[in-house]
Design an enzyme around this catalytic site. Structure first.
Site, PDB file in Angstrom:
ATOM      1  N   GLU A  27       0.933  -1.172   0.053  1.00 18.49           N
ATOM      2  CA  GLU A  27       0.080   0.003   0.063  1.00 18.49           C
ATOM      3  C   GLU A  27       0.964   1.262   0.000  1.00 18.49           C
ATOM      4  O   GLU A  27       0.445   2.264  -0.510  1.00 18.49           O
ATOM      5  CB  GLU A  27      -0.767  -0.031   1.120  1.00 18.49           C
ATOM      6  CG  GLU A  27      -2.048  -1.083   1.157  1.00 18.49           C
ATOM      7  CD  GLU A  27      -3.225  -0.748   0.071  1.00 18.49           C
ATOM      8  OE1 GLU A  27      -3.343   0.331  -0.439  1.00 18.49           O
ATOM      9  OE2 GLU A  27      -3.962  -1.921  -0.021  1.00 18.49           O
ATOM     10  N   ASP A  36      -6.643   7.889  -5.301  1.00 19.07           N
ATOM     11  CA  ASP A  36      -6.049   6.548  -5.648  1.00 19.07           C
ATOM     12  C   ASP A  36      -6.351   6.422  -7.351  1.00 19.07           C
ATOM     13  O   ASP A  36      -6.936   7.335  -7.852  1.00 19.07           O
ATOM     14  CB  ASP A  36      -6.460   5.318  -4.866  1.00 19.07           C
ATOM     15  CG  ASP A  36      -7.785   4.763  -5.108  1.00 19.07           C
ATOM     16  OD1 ASP A  36      -8.626   5.349  -5.962  1.00 19.07           O
ATOM     17  OD2 ASP A  36      -8.457   3.846  -4.604  1.00 19.07           O
TER      18      ASP A  36
END
Length: 158
Positions: A27, A36
């Site tokens: 991550e 994102d």
């Protein structure tokens, strides 16, 4: 057993440490909120729950959110696995990494969960590679992550 990530009052188990390293490593850490690859507001180690534009965090806050998030996703993952405690540690952590990344609902409907529930752990490990798309397109970062998850998963079923 409610969680395989922590020993009651003592700290992280080996599975907990492995989960933090795997998920946190893939991550990455970002101390400010960002969008994102599909436009979802995200922060810290891929946390999306409650994240809004302009939010900032310390590393300690992000570390806590990761541990708490892993425990939440683990509880959801365990609820849809027939025999979660029968799954060896490495496949268990690989499945948790997938659940954290795609969400509990998607994990519970996944080929990974279905194959794990029939006892086909090798097939479940291979099915990790089906989850490499985001926003309708193949994402190389997800291919890389799933390849690492599959490798870890298979190490636990040999």
């Amino acid at each position: 057993m409610a969680s395989r990530l922590r020993k009651a009052g003592i700290g992280l188990t080996a599975a907990g440490g492995l989960a933090i390293a795997l998920v946190g490593g893939w991550e990455g850490l970002k101390l400010a909120s960002y969008r994102d690859v599909i436009g979802v507001w995200t922060a810290c180690y891929g946390e999306t729950r409650g994240i809004k534009p302009g939010m900032r965090f310390t590393k300690a806050q992000c570390d806590t959110m990761l541990i708490d998030g892993l425990e939440d996703f683990e509880a959801g993952m365990r609820a849809c696995l027939a025999r979660p405690d029968a799954i060896p540690e490495k496949p268990y952590v690989a499945f948790l990494s997938l659940a954290y990344n795609v969400g509990v609902g998607t994990f519970c409907r996944s080929s990974v969960a279905k194959k794990a529930n029939t006892g086909d752990l090798r097939g479940a490990c291979d099915a990790l590679m089906l989850y490499v798309n985001a926003g309708g397109r193949r994402i190389q970062g997800l291919v890389n992550r799933r390849t690492a998850e599959r490798k870890l998963c298979l190490e636990g079923v040999r």
